[in-house]
Design a protein around this motif. Structure first.
Motif: not given
Length: 374
Positions: A267-289, A360-364
């Motif tokens: 089971h391989a997985a990657v998360r799309f991230t914000n290059p300025t923070t390393g965090g999620d691409v959007l404040p309210t949504m996490r996206t992965e493949m 990200p909403i619930f982590e915040a």
């Protein structure tokens, strides 16, 4: 003195049950007083308001891609794109959310369909959004004047309050999925929307292979020194399938060599991230493949918050709560909050799954929790 004769929306009933006061005429009289003053005692509601674990109002559900695409094609022949409707977007409606166009209580997922030569007009909204392409190409999304190519496997995030339009430069229709935090914004009563120009400029109708955002931000591990401020959402407008595919393939190759890197065996997985923070691409949504090796099964996971999955490629079996489905390319399904989820790839090839969720909403809020079992 004016007497308000409007019926109270509060309805209370004295019931003989564990943890409840004994039903008496005095209790009934007390409850009528509560109703008149619009008061609700916690002791009648605690099981619903404060359950032992999350009990989502959404249920697991599956939508077949071929059926969605056929209906979207029908809409393409009948429903115009323009002011009023703005987009030919057809949302998934979870069967237990009262007919609202919500996949989960916080997430919107829709198939969007654009005919050859069509333009979807410019607008902006405070809801965060993305596009994910499971098949086809020929459409460019134009974000603040930057024309961004959309092709199979590409993930294209769109932070809130940015101008955006679409145009189909091809000779064939194109469909993709939109993901937004519309339900969350709706319940939080935080929405703003603004219509933009009727038409984009000829320069914005370009069909460049690489957008401005990719030329500046699309270099792995490299950040422009001219832009050192952290940004709340990603400035990179396209995450290309070639990069995602290579990352997943490398994880499974490393596993085969005895090296760490996968979530669990196969089971391989990657998360799309914000290059300025390393965090999620959007404040309210996490996206992965995710990619599951042929014949492999993921661990069983449940988490606070909901997710929507789309099968990007391959086939297999997914289990959400008590529901199990055979899935194939394009199919979409919902995993409600705290429902166990696992996936098994078929024997013929890997199972690739695109996933977006509201973590990200619930982590915040410091309310996120996960549980993983074998």
């Amino acid at each position: 003195m004016t007497i308000d004769l409007t019926p109270s929306p509060v309805r209370l009933h004295a019931t003989a049950a564990p943890g409840q006061p004994e039903p008496t005429p005095a209790l009934e009289q007390l409850y009528r007083g509560f109703e008149q003053e619009l008061l609700v005692p916690l002791w009648t509601e605690i099981g619903d308001l404060m359950p032992l674990h999350p009990k989502s109002k959404a249920v697991p559900h599956l939508w077949r891609w071929e059926r969605l695409k056929a209906l979207a094609a029908q809409a393409g022949e009948i429903v115009p794109v323009g002011r009023g409707g703005e987009r030919r977007a057809i949302a998934l409606a979870n069967p237990t959310l009262g007919g609202r166009p919500f996949a989960t209580p916080t997430l919107w997922a829709a198939i969007q369909y654009l005919m050859p030569g069509e333009d979807a007009p410019e607008h902006r909204h405070t809801q965060h959004a993305f596009r994910f392409v499971v098949e086809g190409e020929g459409v460019w999304t134009v974000v603040n004047g930057d024309a961004v190519r959309m092709s199979r496997g590409d993930f294209l995030p769109q932070a809130g309050w940015n101008w955006h339009a679409h145009h189909n430069a091809a000779t064939e229709p194109m469909a993709w999925i939109d993901g937004l935090d519309i339900p969350f914004s709706y319940y939080a009563e935080s929405q703003f929307f603004e219509a933009g120009r009727e038409k984009i400029s000829s320069a914005e109708r370009s069909t460049a292979q690489r957008s401005y955002s990719e030329r500046l931000w699309g270099h792995p591990g490299l950040r422009p020194v001219s832009s050192t401020q952290a940004q709340p959402a990603t400035p990179l407008l396209a995450y290309r399938w070639a990069d995602t595919d290579r990352a997943l393939a490398d994880q499974l190759a490393l596993e085969a060599e005895g090296q760490p890197g996968t979530l669990s065996p196969g089971h391989a997985a990657v998360r799309f991230t914000n290059p300025t923070t390393g965090g999620d691409v959007l404040p309210t949504m996490r996206t992965e493949m995710h990619r599951v090796r042929p014949g492999a099964t993921t661990l069983v996971q449940r988490e606070v918050g909901s997710s929507v999955f789309q099968v990007f490629d391959g086939s297999g079996t997914v289990t959400v709560g008590e529901r199990t489905w055979q899935v194939a390319r394009g199919d979409l399904f919902v995993v409600p909050s705290w429902q166990p989820f696992s996936a098994r790839a078929g024997a013929d090839g890997p199972l690739d799954l695109f996933r977006f969720g509201d973590a990200p909403i619930f982590e915040a809020l410091h309310a996120h929790r996960t549980q993983v079992t074998r």
